[in-house]
Design an enzyme around this catalytic site. Structure first.
Site, PDB file in Angstrom:
ATOM      1  N   CYS A  29      -6.463  -6.113  -2.669  1.00  0.00           N
ATOM      2  CA  CYS A  29      -5.877  -5.463  -1.486  1.00  0.00           C
ATOM      3  C   CYS A  29      -6.831  -5.410  -0.294  1.00  0.00           C
ATOM      4  O   CYS A  29      -6.403  -5.202   0.843  1.00  0.00           O
ATOM      5  CB  CYS A  29      -5.400  -4.055  -1.835  1.00  0.00           C
ATOM      6  SG  CYS A  29      -4.338  -3.996  -3.279  1.00  0.00           S
ATOM      7  N   HIS A  51      -4.857   0.662   4.146  1.00  0.00           N
ATOM      8  CA  HIS A  51      -4.081  -0.089   3.159  1.00  0.00           C
ATOM      9  C   HIS A  51      -2.998   0.838   2.607  1.00  0.00           C
ATOM     10  O   HIS A  51      -3.261   1.993   2.284  1.00  0.00           O
ATOM     11  CB  HIS A  51      -5.003  -0.575   2.047  1.00  0.00           C
ATOM     12  CG  HIS A  51      -4.270  -1.118   0.867  1.00  0.00           C
ATOM     13  ND1 HIS A  51      -3.241  -2.034   0.994  1.00  0.00           N
ATOM     14  CD2 HIS A  51      -4.377  -0.852  -0.464  1.00  0.00           C
ATOM     15  CE1 HIS A  51      -2.766  -2.316  -0.199  1.00  0.00           C
ATOM     16  NE2 HIS A  51      -3.435  -1.610  -1.107  1.00  0.00           N
ATOM     17  N   ASN A  78       3.450  -1.337  -1.839  1.00  0.00           N
ATOM     18  CA  ASN A  78       2.105  -1.907  -1.759  1.00  0.00           C
ATOM     19  C   ASN A  78       2.206  -3.431  -1.737  1.00  0.00           C
ATOM     20  O   ASN A  78       2.574  -4.040  -2.746  1.00  0.00           O
ATOM     21  CB  ASN A  78       1.286  -1.420  -2.967  1.00  0.00           C
ATOM     22  CG  ASN A  78      -0.135  -1.960  -2.966  1.00  0.00           C
ATOM     23  OD1 ASN A  78      -0.475  -2.847  -2.193  1.00  0.00           O
ATOM     24  ND2 ASN A  78      -0.963  -1.426  -3.850  1.00  0.00           N
TER      25      ASN A  78
END
Ligand code: UT7
Length: 328
Positions: free
Chosen positions: A114, A255, A285
Site C-alpha cells: 500500500c 492511505h 482499500n
C-alpha cells in the site's frame, strides 16, 4: 534551491461494478453495520473477469497524459506500484508501456504494497533530481479482488480495485510540487499481511489452491497497531525534513485502509477532520491506488490550491511506510 517535482496532471480508473456491504451480507456472515463501524467502508469497486491491474493502470495513465496534452512517446520513466500485478514477471509497468505506446520510457514495478505509490514518487523524484529523466508517469494500479478470498469475512469486506496516475516533471522555482519524502520498512512484520502461495516460497500446487493460499492473508488486529504507529512516524519525519510541523499541513491524504486507522492517526498528529481527505466509504482499500485516487479527487474538487501544503502518508504490507510532502 533544491529542484522539485511538479505535478502536471492526474488520472484515475475505477471499474463500474459496485460491491456493496449488502451484497457481502449475502456472501459471508457479516453485516453492513459491522463493516461500517469497524472499517468505514460502504462499497468498493470490482473489476470484470479478464481485467488486470495493467488495464486499469493504462486507463488512469492515459487520462493523465490527455489532461497534460503529452503523448505517450514523450514519457521517459514509467513506474507502476502494485501488489496485484498481472504476472510475477514481466513487470506490470512493461505491460502498461506496451498498452500506451510509451516506447521511449524506462519501465519497472515498485513492490511496497500500500505504500508503493509514495515509494514510486520518491524513486521518480530521486532519479529525476540526478538528471536521468525529465518526466515520469507514476501509477498505482490494483485488482485486489482477484486475489481476495470471498469466503474469508476478515479480508473480503476490505479490498477494492482501482488505479491512479500522476504525470510529474522536474521544476526549479519551488512554488509547486513535491519537496520532501521519507520512506521506511521493517521486514520483521512480513507475516502480518501476505499472499502465501504462487511465488517461489510456495509454488502453486493442487493443495495450495485447495487451501486458499493464493489469496491475501492478514492479521488485521496486529496490522492495525503498526499501521497507526508507522504512519505517524512517516508523517512526522517527512515534515521534519522540510522544517514543517503538523500545523502547516493544509490537507492530509492518508492511505485509505480503515477509517478507524485514519481517525487514530489524525488524533495523534493533532490534525482536525476538516483537513483530511477521506473516500474509503466508496472504494475500500485499493492498496497502491488509494492515494493517487484520493489526490486526483481532492484536486478535481478544487480542494487544493497552488499554495496548499499537502501531506501524503501510507503504510503497507512488508511492512512499509512512506510520507510525501507537496505544494499544490
Ligand atoms: O494490506 C494491509 C492493509 N490492511 C489493513 O490495513 C488492515 C488493518 N486492520 C483492520 O482494518 C482491522 O483489524 C479489520 C477491519 C481487519 C478487523 O477489525 P477489528 O476491529 O480489528 O476486528 P477483529 O479482527 O479484532 O475481530 C473482532 C471480531 C471477531 O469476532 P470474535 O472473535 O470477537 O467473536 C471477528 O471474527 O469481529 C469478527 N469479524 C467480523 N464480524 C463480522 C471479523 N470480520 C468480520 C466481518 N463481519 N467482516
Amino acid at each position: 534551491m533544491e529542484p522539485y517535482l511538479k505535478i502536471v496532471s492526474t488520472g484515475i480508473s475505477v471499474p463500474d461494478k459496485v460491491l456493496t456491504n449488502q451484497d457481502l451480507e449475502k456472501m459471508v456472515e457479516t453485516s453492513d453495520e459491522w463493516i461500517i463501524t469497524r472499517t468505514g467502508i460502504r462499497e468498493r469497486r470490482v473489476s470484470a473477469p479478464g481485467v488486470a491491474s495493467s488495464d486499469l493502470g493504462t486507463q488512469a495513465a492515459q487520462m493523465a497524459l490527455d489532461a497534460a496534452g503529452i503523448s505517450a512517446a514523450e514519457v521517459e520513466l514509467l513506474l507502476v506500484a502494485t501488489a496485484s500485478g498481472d504476472y510475477l514477471f514481466p513487470s506490470t509497468a512493461c505491460v502498461v508501456q506496451k498498452n500506451l505506446g510509451a516506447d521511449q520510457a524506462t519501465a519497472f514495478d515498485i513492490s511496497a504494497a500500500c505504500s508503493g505509490f509514495l515509494y514510486g514518487l520518491t524513486v521518480a523524484y530521486s532519479l529525476m533530481k540526478s538528471g536521468s529523466y525529465r518526466n515520469a508517469l507514476v501509477i498505482g494500479a490494483e485488482t485486489l479482488t482477484k486475489i481476495t478470498d470471498y469466503q474469508d469475512r476478515s479480508t473480503c469486506v476490505i479490498f477494492g480495485d482501482g488505479a491512479g496516475a500522476m504525470l510529474v516533471t522536474l521544476g526549479n522555482d519551488n512554488n509547486n510540487g513535491i519537496f520532501a519524502s521519507h520512506l521506511g520498512s521493517d521486514g520483521k512484520f512480513t507475516t502480518l499481511s501476505n499472499l502465501p502461495a504462487g511465488g517461489t516460497r510456495l509454488p502453486a500446487t493442487a493443495d495450495t489452491v485447495r487451501q486458499h493460499r493464493h489469496f491475501i492473508k492478514m492479521e488485521g488486529n496486529e496490522l492495525f497497531k503498526v499501521a497507526v504507529r508507522s504512519m505517524e512516524e512517516a508523517a512526522r519525519l517527512t515534515l521534519k525534513k522540510a522544517g514543517l510541523t503538523t500545523a502547516d499541513v493544509d490537507i492530509l491524504i492518508p492511505h485509505q485502509a480503515n477509517l478507524r486507522i485514519i481517525n487514530a492517526l489524525i488524533k495523534r498528529l493533532g490534525i482536525p477532520d476538516e483537513r483530511v481527505y477521506i473516500n474509503i466509504e466508496r472504494y475500500g482499500n485499493t492498496s497502491a491506488a488509494s492515494i493517487p485516487i484520493a489526490y486526483h479527487e481532492a484536486r478535481s474538487k478544487g480542494l487544493l490550491s497552488e499554495d496548499s501544503v499537502v501531506l501524503l502518508v501510507a503504510f503497507g504490507g512488508g511492512i512499509t511506510w512512506a510520507g510525501v510532502l507537496l505544494r499544490g
